[in-house]
Scaffold this active site. Structure first.
Site, PDB file in Angstrom:
ATOM      1  N   GLU A 194       0.864  -1.134  -0.112  1.00  0.00           N
ATOM      2  CA  GLU A 194      -0.041   0.069   0.091  1.00  0.00           C
ATOM      3  C   GLU A 194       1.024   1.518  -0.001  1.00  0.00           C
ATOM      4  O   GLU A 194       0.766   2.251  -0.690  1.00  0.00           O
ATOM      5  CB  GLU A 194      -1.007  -0.087   1.065  1.00  0.00           C
ATOM      6  CG  GLU A 194      -2.242  -0.970   0.978  1.00  0.00           C
ATOM      7  CD  GLU A 194      -2.039  -2.347   1.107  1.00  0.00           C
ATOM      8  OE1 GLU A 194      -0.900  -2.872   1.670  1.00  0.00           O
ATOM      9  OE2 GLU A 194      -2.861  -3.220   0.844  1.00  0.00           O
ATOM     10  N   HIS A 220     -11.286  -4.990   9.177  1.00  0.00           N
ATOM     11  CA  HIS A 220     -11.898  -4.696   8.015  1.00  0.00           C
ATOM     12  C   HIS A 220     -13.157  -3.778   8.142  1.00  0.00           C
ATOM     13  O   HIS A 220     -14.051  -3.768   7.158  1.00  0.00           O
ATOM     14  CB  HIS A 220     -12.239  -6.129   7.153  1.00  0.00           C
ATOM     15  CG  HIS A 220     -11.314  -6.860   6.765  1.00  0.00           C
ATOM     16  ND1 HIS A 220     -10.694  -7.927   7.709  1.00  0.00           N
ATOM     17  CD2 HIS A 220     -10.461  -6.667   5.896  1.00  0.00           C
ATOM     18  CE1 HIS A 220      -9.687  -8.572   7.075  1.00  0.00           C
ATOM     19  NE2 HIS A 220      -9.580  -7.943   5.455  1.00  0.00           N
TER      20      HIS A 220
END
Lengths: 457, 361
Positions: B84, B153
């Site tokens: 990322e 999440h």
């Protein structure tokens, strides 16, 4: 245009080839999930390339494995790769310590003009650093970083680039900006954050930037400039520009995740970018032995599939030649290149530390006197008859005079106006910021004695 | 079942609707809305490109980039290595020098790996460079709670990004929002955080011909009054707008007229629309799935206290996620996020229709 399409098709084919093999090699059962066999998954695995069949190569199966990336040989011995090679990666240089050209060296010829300009810039950089450093010590500016000992990397690397190449500096590369034409007054205006600072007084001293000169604004965060350079390189490649991105960082910066991500992405994206590591031995107080156990930074290139070279960072001609060759390869072959320049940070890390507290003073002195890159280039140009003592003293006297005047001017110019606090947060100022600015202006007007007098409305 | 059939007849690109009359409202999923917005903006501007994990071959973890690799090729739809911080930094660098990247996070939880590049690089560069280097980039992906995916999440980052000057933060609810706001985000010269919701991707919403037109775009910083009312104002964004609308239906049956504001934009926040509504209804309930402390609701509450304090007839009610990392077990998970009944109860409390909480204790 058609060339662009061809290239796209080509890279897509390579990708296809690797991906289809990867899928089949790792999971032979993928066939069970193929769209033909399982209609439910049709959409989920609707790939543009997965239909390309896998072909094995039975002839070589006994001795090699056709693995993604190419054939790998099988061997009967259990052989670990050693953590380091017997000999360290050698270091390329053109001039010896005495400024004599080493016989048989492979290097790019430098004209008298370029050589003298490089030398003059190195002296300018050295003098500017000294005077700004002194200004900080006198309390006139809050912070400064010098490039002492690394003048060759600064100037010679910039000299080997084209003005269209985009530079992403760390914070010890003001020489590259100097080479590109940033004036001494512009440097001083930034350090004194006056209203003529092209950064509008928003950054710490020595955090220069110039869009016009393709020099990205310095970020204080270590190594973030590395992936940025890769992204910019990708942008240059997409625009089919005859230019590359160049980023500088230190040995300490190579420990950041961004260094590793940057190299990996550059290789995968085939980005025209040059990574220049100034391995100067010290990350503030941390020596390289506490930073990594590899043979420096140069060996890391190969691990990521990046062509690399180790260069004597105190030899301006070696830096110039290596960067020019790297640039040629990066632009024409669309590939990243890693250059590790071996050097030494003769100055403190910044004005915030005293490096004699963590490293031996004689080590600093040895590098300062016996390995000075500026003196080395001077000997070479003198030997060529391009420089003499008179030119030297004239240059140094003029510079000192000019720089002292420059900081006096920068100091006397008023500070940025109040509006500069609010602009550029966004492209167009949002209403809440406009309101805040209005309120602040009204309040300052109403209560002038409660506010500093040096705020221009 | 009806929903499924309806879904199947809908196509991702707007062109399929061109022959319908403008008065007919068609249905479109949020997924198709996002996909068509990306498609149109990539088609309109060659500088726009998409990058992220699995966005190409796999067409996106949630299929938002379906068909784009095939259409625009691997140079503009980039499958990246799994880093990322890497692809965010590379995207920011590409934005510094000419391109307009759309960076997909598989979930905004993973954007934490790249937070340095979003905050220190993207948000601050225009200011630090004195306007010399702008950063036209969009970071998008699902944000907040989905279902059964646990703490790592399910985090809502609206208030995190909403607190940072230099960023614009958008949170679409419907297909109209998704299309109009994503197109606005891509065209905007500033860095935009675009917070989607996984559970909304498959939901269909009616869309007008205007929304389906390729020129359609929504203004950044403007909220939408989804339902007008006079007794209480309910602010919400993303999935909670749907909950607030359902709560408003229930409240209507009991004689309470609720005004539902879909924030659309978290930063800039449309303070004037919120305050105008509160000055009319005199009551406010804020709804969000994120944590309560320093949340979006807290900011809205402050704005109303600062600008419309004298208009309030009841304390502001704040509905937010529980102040705990998201539990996995379904029963606990349900308790950790706002439910329609929570909104109904809060609105009634604000309207003095029920016993105050203290009295029931």
């Amino acid at each position: 245009m058609s060339l662009a399409f061809d290239m796209m098709r080509k890279s897509s084919t390579i990708l296809t080839h690797l991906k289809s093999k990867k899928i089949n090699f790792f999971s032979p059962s993928t066939a069970l999930l193929s769209p033909q066999r399982n209609p439910i998954l049709t959409n989920r695995f609707n790939s543009t390339t997965a239909h390309i069949p896998f072909t094995s190569n039975p002839i070589h199966d006994q001795h090699v494995i056709d693995f993604p990336g190419g054939n790998v040989k099988f061997i009967p011995e259990m052989r670990f790769i050693p953590e380091s090679s017997q000999d360290r990666i050698p270091c390329y240089r053109v001039l010896d310590h005495n400024g004599e050209q080493i016989f048989g060296t492979d290097f790019v010829q430098v004209s008298e003009d370029v050589a003298v300009k490089m030398y003059s810039n190195m002296v300018t950089l050295q003098t500017m650093d000294n005077i700004f450093y002194e200004a900080q010590r006198q309390g006139r500016i809050s912070f400064y970083v010098t490039t002492v000992g690394e003048e060759a990397i600064n100037i010679a690397s910039a000299a080997a680039l084209s003005m269209d190449d985009v530079i992403f500096p760390q914070y010890r590369e003001q020489g590259a900006l100097l080479w590109r034409g940033f004036t001494l007054q512009e440097f001083a205006n930034q350090c004194f954050s006056n209203k003529f600072d092209n950064g509008k007084g928003r950054q710490m001293p020595a955090h220069y930037g110039s869009n016009k000169l393709n020099y990205m604004t310095v970020a204080s965060t270590v190594a973030t400039q590395i992936p940025h350079a890769v992204g910019a390189a990708y942008s240059l490649k997409m625009d089919k520009k005859d230019a590359c991105a160049v980023t500088y960082f230190g040995d300490g910066g190579s420990s950041e995740g961004d260094f590793h991500a940057g190299l990996n992405f550059a290789a995968v994206m085939e980005a025209p970018v040059i990574f220049i590591c100034r391995n100067n031995g010290w990350a503030i107080s941390t020596p390289t032995s506490d930073q990594f156990r590899s043979d420096g930074i140069v060996v890391k290139g190969q691990a990521y599939g990046v062509r690399s070279i180790r260069v004597d960072g105190n030899d301006a001609l070696a830096i110039y030649s290596a960067v020019q060759a790297a640039r040629q390869m990066a632009v024409s072959e669309e590939r990243p290149i890693l250059i590790e320049a071996l050097t030494y940070r003769v100055g403190h890390h910044s004005t915030s530390d005293d490096s004699t507290k963590y490293r031996p003073a004689n080590e600093i002195e040895w590098w300062r006197l016996a390995r000075d890159p500026v003196a080395r280039l001077r000997k070479w140009i003198e030997r060529n008859g391009w420089w003499n003592d008179m030119a030297e003293s004239e240059l140094r006297n003029n510079l000192r005079h000019q720089l002292l005047r420059t900081i006096q001017v920068a100091e006397s110019v008023e500070k940025p106006p109040l509006a500069d606090m609010f602009s550029d947060v966004y492209d167009v100022p949002p209403s809440n910021l406009c309101e805040q600015m209005k309120w602040l202006k009204e309040t300052v007007k109403k209560h002038p004695r409660e506010y500093p007098t040096n705020i221009s409305m | 079942m009806l929903g499924v059939i309806r879904h199947k007849t809908v196509r991702p690109t707007f062109s399929a609707f061109r022959h319908f009359s403008s008065s007919t409202k068609q249905q479109m999923t949020v997924r198709d809305a996002l996909n068509s917005a990306l498609d149109e903006e990539m088609s309109a501007d060659p500088k726009v490109f998409l990058m992220g994990e699995e966005v190409g071959e796999y067409q996106g973890a949630y299929k938002i980039s379906k068909g784009l690799l095939e259409k625009y090729g691997p140079e503009r739809v980039l499958d990246t290595p799994i880093t990322e911080a890497g692809f965010t930094g590379i995207g920011v660098g590409a934005a510094y020098y000419g391109l307009k990247p759309v960076v997909e996070f598989m979930t905004f939880n993973f954007s934490m790996q790249a937070i340095d590049h979003i905050i220190n690089s993207a948000a601050k560069s225009n200011y630090m460079s004195a306007g010399q280097i702008s950063v036209p980039i969009v970071f998008r992906g699902p944000n907040g709670a989905a279902a059964g995916v646990g703490a790592q999440h399910s985090h809502c980052y609206a208030s995190w990004y909403g607190s940072c000057p230099g960023l614009k933060v958008l949170a679409p609810y419907s297909s109209e929002d998704a299309r109009g706001l994503l197109k606005a985000a891509i065209r905007d010269p500033d860095p935009v955080i675009f917070l989607e919701n996984e559970l909304l991707y498959g939901e269909s919403f009616p869309v007008s011909a205007e929304v389906l037109d390729s020129s359609f775009c929504l203004p950044i910083g403007k909220a939408k009054i989804e339902r007008e009312g006079k007794d209480v104002t309910i602010t919400a964004f993303s999935k909670m707008v749907g909950y607030a609308l359902k709560a408003a239906e229930i409240l209507a049956k009991e004689g309470i007229s609720a005004e539902v504001i879909n924030l659309r934009s978290i930063r800039p926040l449309d303070r004037s629309t919120i305050n105008a509504s509160v000055r009319k209804t005199n009551r406010l309930v804020t709804v969000e799935e994120g944590f309560p402390q320093h949340g979006v609701g807290a900011e809205i509450c402050t704005s109303v206290i600062e600008e419309s304090f004298g208009y309030l007839d009841a304390p502001v009610e704040r509905i937010a996620g529980a102040d705990v990392p998201m539990p996995y077990a379904a029963n606990l998970e349900r308790l950790a996020v706002p439910q329609i009944e929570d909104i109904v109860r809060a609105a009634k409390r604000a309207c003095h229709r029920s016993v105050p909480m203290a009295a029931t204790a």
